[in-house]
Structure formats: C-alpha cells, structure tokens
Design a protein around this motif. Structure first.
Motif, PDB file in Angstrom:
ATOM      1  N   SER A   1       0.803  -1.658   0.038  1.00  0.00           N
ATOM      2  CA  SER A   1       0.019  -0.178  -0.043  1.00  0.00           C
ATOM      3  C   SER A   1       1.065   1.200   0.212  1.00  0.00           C
ATOM      4  O   SER A   1       0.362   2.516   0.580  1.00  0.00           O
ATOM      5  N   ASP A   2       1.809   1.083  -0.878  1.00  0.00           N
ATOM      6  CA  ASP A   2       2.725   2.006  -0.853  1.00  0.00           C
ATOM      7  C   ASP A   2       2.469   2.635  -1.887  1.00  0.00           C
ATOM      8  O   ASP A   2       3.600   2.242  -3.033  1.00  0.00           O
ATOM      9  N   PRO A   3       2.606   4.066  -2.600  1.00  0.00           N
ATOM     10  CA  PRO A   3       2.283   4.781  -3.415  1.00  0.00           C
ATOM     11  C   PRO A   3       3.744   5.155  -4.700  1.00  0.00           C
ATOM     12  O   PRO A   3       3.752   5.237  -5.593  1.00  0.00           O
ATOM     13  N   ALA A   4       4.649   5.205  -3.223  1.00  0.00           N
ATOM     14  CA  ALA A   4       5.820   6.018  -3.742  1.00  0.00           C
ATOM     15  C   ALA A   4       6.635   4.505  -4.699  1.00  0.00           C
ATOM     16  O   ALA A   4       7.889   4.092  -5.443  1.00  0.00           O
ATOM     17  N   LYS A   5       5.850   3.141  -3.800  1.00  0.00           N
ATOM     18  CA  LYS A   5       6.742   1.821  -4.987  1.00  0.00           C
ATOM     19  C   LYS A   5       6.565   1.739  -5.914  1.00  0.00           C
ATOM     20  O   LYS A   5       6.560   0.580  -6.423  1.00  0.00           O
ATOM     21  N   ALA A   6       5.086   2.233  -6.432  1.00  0.00           N
ATOM     22  CA  ALA A   6       3.839   1.446  -7.492  1.00  0.00           C
ATOM     23  C   ALA A   6       4.197   1.698  -8.932  1.00  0.00           C
ATOM     24  O   ALA A   6       4.795   0.444  -9.122  1.00  0.00           O
ATOM     25  N   PRO A   7       5.482   2.839  -9.641  1.00  0.00           N
ATOM     26  CA  PRO A   7       6.001   2.142 -10.230  1.00  0.00           C
ATOM     27  C   PRO A   7       6.997   1.098 -10.499  1.00  0.00           C
ATOM     28  O   PRO A   7       7.250   0.266 -12.349  1.00  0.00           O
ATOM     29  N   ASP A   8       7.631   0.810  -9.719  1.00  0.00           N
ATOM     30  CA  ASP A   8       8.548   0.192  -9.534  1.00  0.00           C
ATOM     31  C   ASP A   8       7.986  -1.164 -10.018  1.00  0.00           C
ATOM     32  O   ASP A   8       8.434  -2.222 -10.389  1.00  0.00           O
ATOM     33  N   ASN A   9       6.780  -1.769  -8.962  1.00  0.00           N
ATOM     34  CA  ASN A   9       6.338  -2.539  -8.882  1.00  0.00           C
ATOM     35  C   ASN A   9       5.740  -3.170  -9.754  1.00  0.00           C
ATOM     36  O   ASN A   9       5.111  -4.291 -10.293  1.00  0.00           O
ATOM     37  N   ALA A  10       4.600  -2.026 -10.715  1.00  0.00           N
ATOM     38  CA  ALA A  10       4.011  -2.366 -11.689  1.00  0.00           C
ATOM     39  C   ALA A  10       5.261  -3.292 -13.007  1.00  0.00           C
ATOM     40  O   ALA A  10       4.770  -3.598 -13.469  1.00  0.00           O
TER      41      ALA A  10
ATOM     42  N   VAL B   1      -3.733  -7.368 -11.966  1.00  0.00           N
ATOM     43  CA  VAL B   1      -4.514  -7.382 -11.446  1.00  0.00           C
ATOM     44  C   VAL B   1      -3.875  -6.263 -10.304  1.00  0.00           C
ATOM     45  O   VAL B   1      -3.224  -6.829  -9.129  1.00  0.00           O
ATOM     46  N   GLY B   2      -4.795  -5.604  -9.761  1.00  0.00           N
ATOM     47  CA  GLY B   2      -4.574  -5.043  -8.468  1.00  0.00           C
ATOM     48  C   GLY B   2      -5.382  -3.721  -8.256  1.00  0.00           C
ATOM     49  O   GLY B   2      -5.706  -2.791 -10.169  1.00  0.00           O
ATOM     50  N   THR B   3      -5.000  -2.522  -7.401  1.00  0.00           N
ATOM     51  CA  THR B   3      -4.806  -3.001  -6.255  1.00  0.00           C
ATOM     52  C   THR B   3      -5.967  -2.769  -5.589  1.00  0.00           C
ATOM     53  O   THR B   3      -7.045  -1.990  -5.407  1.00  0.00           O
ATOM     54  N   VAL B   4      -5.404  -2.394  -4.138  1.00  0.00           N
ATOM     55  CA  VAL B   4      -6.677  -1.976  -2.684  1.00  0.00           C
ATOM     56  C   VAL B   4      -6.554  -0.714  -2.596  1.00  0.00           C
ATOM     57  O   VAL B   4      -7.323   0.341  -2.515  1.00  0.00           O
ATOM     58  N   HIS B   5      -5.037   0.072  -2.505  1.00  0.00           N
ATOM     59  CA  HIS B   5      -5.297   1.865  -1.929  1.00  0.00           C
ATOM     60  C   HIS B   5      -5.187   2.226  -3.505  1.00  0.00           C
ATOM     61  O   HIS B   5      -4.441   1.922  -4.133  1.00  0.00           O
ATOM     62  N   SER B   6      -6.268   3.756  -3.200  1.00  0.00           N
ATOM     63  CA  SER B   6      -6.164   4.569  -4.577  1.00  0.00           C
ATOM     64  C   SER B   6      -4.879   5.543  -4.690  1.00  0.00           C
ATOM     65  O   SER B   6      -5.183   5.347  -6.153  1.00  0.00           O
ATOM     66  N   GLY B   7      -4.460   5.244  -4.100  1.00  0.00           N
ATOM     67  CA  GLY B   7      -2.883   6.206  -4.005  1.00  0.00           C
ATOM     68  C   GLY B   7      -2.254   5.488  -5.576  1.00  0.00           C
ATOM     69  O   GLY B   7      -1.446   5.663  -6.176  1.00  0.00           O
ATOM     70  N   VAL B   8      -1.469   3.973  -4.859  1.00  0.00           N
ATOM     71  CA  VAL B   8      -1.036   2.874  -5.754  1.00  0.00           C
ATOM     72  C   VAL B   8      -1.755   2.763  -7.160  1.00  0.00           C
ATOM     73  O   VAL B   8      -1.147   2.442  -7.614  1.00  0.00           O
TER      74      VAL B   8
ATOM     75  N   LEU C   1      -3.244   4.769  -8.560  1.00  0.00           N
ATOM     76  CA  LEU C   1      -3.322   6.000  -9.245  1.00  0.00           C
ATOM     77  C   LEU C   1      -1.887   5.482 -10.410  1.00  0.00           C
ATOM     78  O   LEU C   1      -1.605   5.973 -11.364  1.00  0.00           O
ATOM     79  N   ALA C   2      -0.338   5.392  -9.393  1.00  0.00           N
ATOM     80  CA  ALA C   2       0.800   4.698 -10.330  1.00  0.00           C
ATOM     81  C   ALA C   2       0.326   3.877 -10.494  1.00  0.00           C
ATOM     82  O   ALA C   2       1.162   4.149 -12.260  1.00  0.00           O
ATOM     83  N   MET C   3      -0.540   2.821 -10.751  1.00  0.00           N
ATOM     84  CA  MET C   3      -0.458   1.439 -11.486  1.00  0.00           C
ATOM     85  C   MET C   3      -0.747   1.549 -12.699  1.00  0.00           C
ATOM     86  O   MET C   3      -0.718   1.413 -13.803  1.00  0.00           O
ATOM     87  N   SER C   4      -1.944   2.319 -13.039  1.00  0.00           N
ATOM     88  CA  SER C   4      -2.940   2.892 -14.346  1.00  0.00           C
ATOM     89  C   SER C   4      -2.172   3.698 -14.479  1.00  0.00           C
ATOM     90  O   SER C   4      -2.058   3.145 -16.169  1.00  0.00           O
ATOM     91  N   LYS C   5      -1.167   4.940 -14.394  1.00  0.00           N
ATOM     92  CA  LYS C   5      -0.743   4.869 -15.507  1.00  0.00           C
ATOM     93  C   LYS C   5       0.781   4.541 -16.191  1.00  0.00           C
ATOM     94  O   LYS C   5       0.528   4.689 -16.883  1.00  0.00           O
ATOM     95  N   VAL C   6       1.659   3.566 -15.665  1.00  0.00           N
ATOM     96  CA  VAL C   6       1.805   2.448 -15.674  1.00  0.00           C
ATOM     97  C   VAL C   6       1.703   1.970 -17.513  1.00  0.00           C
ATOM     98  O   VAL C   6       1.657   1.473 -17.727  1.00  0.00           O
ATOM     99  N   ALA C   7       0.357   0.960 -16.649  1.00  0.00           N
ATOM    100  CA  ALA C   7      -0.639   0.492 -17.486  1.00  0.00           C
ATOM    101  C   ALA C   7      -1.044   1.046 -18.712  1.00  0.00           C
ATOM    102  O   ALA C   7      -0.977   0.611 -20.076  1.00  0.00           O
TER     103      ALA C   7
ATOM    104  N   GLU D   1     -10.273   8.842 -10.319  1.00  0.00           N
ATOM    105  CA  GLU D   1     -10.443   9.750 -11.668  1.00  0.00           C
ATOM    106  C   GLU D   1      -9.867   8.474 -12.874  1.00  0.00           C
ATOM    107  O   GLU D   1      -9.868   8.594 -13.816  1.00  0.00           O
ATOM    108  N   ILE D   2      -9.914   7.330 -12.110  1.00  0.00           N
ATOM    109  CA  ILE D   2      -9.179   6.495 -12.655  1.00  0.00           C
ATOM    110  C   ILE D   2     -10.385   5.448 -13.687  1.00  0.00           C
ATOM    111  O   ILE D   2     -10.001   5.634 -14.542  1.00  0.00           O
ATOM    112  N   THR D   3     -12.073   5.933 -12.823  1.00  0.00           N
ATOM    113  CA  THR D   3     -13.147   5.638 -14.631  1.00  0.00           C
ATOM    114  C   THR D   3     -13.235   7.216 -14.572  1.00  0.00           C
ATOM    115  O   THR D   3     -14.322   6.807 -15.157  1.00  0.00           O
ATOM    116  N   GLY D   4     -12.599   8.237 -14.964  1.00  0.00           N
ATOM    117  CA  GLY D   4     -13.059   9.888 -14.472  1.00  0.00           C
ATOM    118  C   GLY D   4     -12.161  10.094 -15.858  1.00  0.00           C
ATOM    119  O   GLY D   4     -11.601   9.299 -16.945  1.00  0.00           O
TER     120      GLY D   4
END
Ligand code: BEZ
Length: 397
Positions: free
Chosen positions: A86-95, A108-115, A117-123, A139-142
């Motif tokens: 649940s750490d947004p700072a690590k999300a780009p690397d993880n994705a 498939v992921g995740t739980v935390h909105s901040g994570v 948001l970063a994950m969907s940018k990478v996707a 915002e993700i579905t906006g």
C-alpha cells in the motif's frame, strides 16, 4: 489451368499440398498459443493495514478461475505476485517489474487508491490490460479512463453519496467526518458531504490523519466536544478494526451514531466484536444477500479457504469473471485486444452482489445497500440507491 479450363493434375497436387500446409500451420499456431500460459500479475498488499484485503482479493480471484476449470480461454495460467505494501512511492517500480521483467499479459490490482493511480499510469503507458479489484480512485474511471483499464469494484464517492442521502433522509442536521488523508478517504467524504448537504444537513468539521496512522484519541476527544448528530468515517482493514473499537471504548457509540462506507465493518467483525454491533454502513455487498449466486459463492469460498468471504473476496472474484468474459470471447488469443475489450465492456457479470454491467468508463453500475451489523454479519436492510452510475467525470472512451 490449361487451355480447356481444367486444372492439370500437377497443379491440383500443388494446391492440395498448399492447403495441407496451411492447415498444419494454423493447427500448429493454435496449439502453440494454447500451450503458452497466460501470465497474470497480482499486485496487491500482503503486508500492512490492508494485508487481509489483498489476501481476500487473491482468494476470490483464484476461486473464479478454479470454477472456470483453472484456465482462461483454454490456456493454463501462471501467477506472478508482488506485495505493493500500500505504498504509492513503490508502485511504479512494482508495476514495471511485473510488466517488463515478468512480461505479464494482465495486471490485477490493487487496494489503495494512491497505488492504483500510479499503477494505472504504468498500465496506460505500456498498454497492459489492468483490472482493479478494489481501489476506488474516482479519476481512474473519470478523466484518466482508458480502453485497457477496468474496475470490478466501485468508485470512492459512491458509498458516501448513498450514506449522505440516508442520513439526510433520517433528518440528521450536523455531521463530522474523519478519514485517512488520501484519495479514497477524501472522495468518500466528498460524496457524503455533497449528498448530506443537498438533503439539508451540514458537515460542521472535516477531520483527517495521515494513512495508515491509528492514533485516534485526539479526534475522538474533538468529536465528543463537537457533539454532531452523526460521524461519517472512512477506514478499512486493520485501521477500521482499531477505529471502531476505540470509538466504542470512548463511549461515543451510544451518543453519536457512527456511520461510513461498508469498509468500516467488512471483513473485520470477528475482531471488532461487540463494538461494531448495530453500526450502519453503505456498500455494494452484504453478507446475507439471499441470491443464488451469493449463496453458492459463500459456500464455495468457505469450503476452499475455511473462512467466510467479504466484499474484497467478491471484488476479486468479479475481477476474474470479467477477465474470463474477455479471454473466453477470443478463445485465449490475447492479440485480439479490441475483441477482448469489447467482450469485457459488454459483459453482464453474475456477481455475488447481484448482476451488474459496466459503465462507459469501465466502472460497475450496481445497487448500493444500507447494511446493519448484526452479530458476525453485515445484514442488508434496504437498497439505499438502485443502479448507481457515476456522474460524468470527463472520460472520453
Ligand atoms: C482505496 O484506497 O481506494 C480503498 C482502500 C480500502 C478500502 C476501500 C478503498
């Protein structure tokens, strides 16, 4: 052809050989595609305050796949798992690890909105298919919506809107809100405030603390002094357990009703015990929903994992159901991305929450229930809003 218009024997032989070769190639191609496993990247929290949510989503997802014969579109599956903490700072690397190193076909992921948001940018940047099984960032579905990004859960403001309406209908006049300070809490509280004030109430104070802190005492003292008609709070997982217990221990439950989105009491009732009894929440799911699909799901989940399911398990299950609809439509051929997307967009998901379809922006349109804690169950006592769709938020799909 010869002068008589007939095909000479040698030509017929060559044509027959050509057809045979083409058939063999097509056959080999299908076989190869079906022999290759579909790689699924699960990026979820397995440690920290949202750990139980990540586990329930994983279980629900795998249960739906198991019920589909353990395959997707006829292909075997290989899972790759990352604890996003649940750490947004690590999300780009993880994705990126899942997409670039492991070459997953689907994230498939995740739980935390901040994570998320970063994950969907990478996707979006990599055009990787992403299914979000919880995080509700509006915002993700906006404005950030994308053809390759889907959500099987909700958007954050949905439950706040429903509870704001319910509290205004109960003629409550004043409210205090309390949340972790990040997108999920802000948007949940925003939905509550909008609907509560539209119905004649007033939010007199908006309190917040950083995620995932759980030192609630100063806020409880302030709430006791403010004496609002109701408190609307957003917490989930381990934080929700502690908050509900602290609220009761401070002696507030009987004097100032505590309400919130269903995360306050979902998957948490064993640990909350007496402190949660009678709490009202709004959510797209309730334990005792008497639907054939829900009854079957609950029985299968309990049998497989020796624990009852919660809303997070439902969302994981539905994320897999959505993926199954997409991949089965192309018989496992993920190169047909447009057809996968179309099948997912038009799927009717037979969810344990009740059947739902997706909005144009790829978010579920579903009923929002009013629930009351009774023993170990979040019992549905009413439908707060039928078929709730998000307001247009600038999605250009
Ligand atoms: C979120 O961050 O979007 C979220 C986390 C837990 C429960 C609900 C929403």
């Amino acid at each position: 052809m010869d002068a008589t218009g007939r095909i000479p024997r040698s030509g017929m032989r060559a044509a027959a050989l050509g057809v045979a070769a083409a058939c063999a190639l097509a056959w080999t191609g299908t076989t190869l595609a079906q022999q290759t496993k579909i790689k699924i990247g699960l990026m979820l929290p397995y440690t920290g305050t949202y750990a139980a949510l990540g586990t329930a989503i994983t279980n629900g997802f795998k249960l739906a796949i198991q019920e589909n014969g353990g395959k997707l579109g006829g292909r075997e599956i290989e899972y790759f798992t990352v604890d996003d903490e649940s750490d947004p700072a690590k999300a780009p690397d993880n994705a990126n690890k899942l997409i670039k190193r492991d070459q997953v076909d689907v994230l498939v992921g995740t739980v935390h909105s901040g994570v998320a948001l970063a994950m969907s940018k990478v996707a979006r940047d990599n055009n990787t298919l992403l299914i979000i099984p919880n995080a509700g960032a509006d915002e993700i579905t906006g404005p950030l919506c994308a053809a390759n990004v889907f959500r099987s859960s909700f958007s954050n403001s949905q439950f706040g809107i429903a509870m704001g309406k319910v509290m205004a209908d109960q003629t409550k006049k004043t409210a205090v809100t309390l949340t972790w300070k990040y997108a999920a809490g802000d948007e949940s509280v925003g939905g509550f405030k909008e609907a509560f004030e539209a119905g004649g109430g007033k939010v007199v104070k908006e309190l917040s603390l950083p995620f995932p802190q759980v030192e609630f005492q100063p806020y409880l003292t302030e709430i006791a002094a403010l004496k609002p008609d109701v408190v609307y709070a957003f917490f989930a997982g381990g934080g929700a357990v502690k908050f509900v217990k602290d609220y009761a221990a401070a002696g507030l439950t009987k004097t100032i009703p505590l309400v919130g989105p269903g995360f306050l009491t979902d998957g948490t009732l064993d640990a909350q015990g007496e402190s949660a009894q009678g709490l009202l929440t709004t959510l797209h799911y309730g334990d005792g929903l008497n639907l054939p699909k829900n009854n079957a799901f609950r029985a299968a989940y309990a049998k497989t994992f020796s624990t009852p399911p919660d809303v997070y398990a439902v969302q994981g299950y539905d994320a897999a159901q959505l993926l199954i609809a997409g991949v089965n439509a192309v018989k496992g051929d993920l190169s047909k991305r447009a057809d996968v997307v179309k099948a997912m967009e038009t799927a009717k998901i037979e969810s344990p929450r009740g059947a739902f379809a997706l909005s144009k922006s790829h978010n579920p349109i579903h009923d929002i229930y009013l629930r009351k804690v009774d023993g170990k169950e979040n019992k549905v006592i009413a439908v707060a809003i039928k078929n709730l769709n998000d307001p247009p938020r600038g999605c250009k799909l």
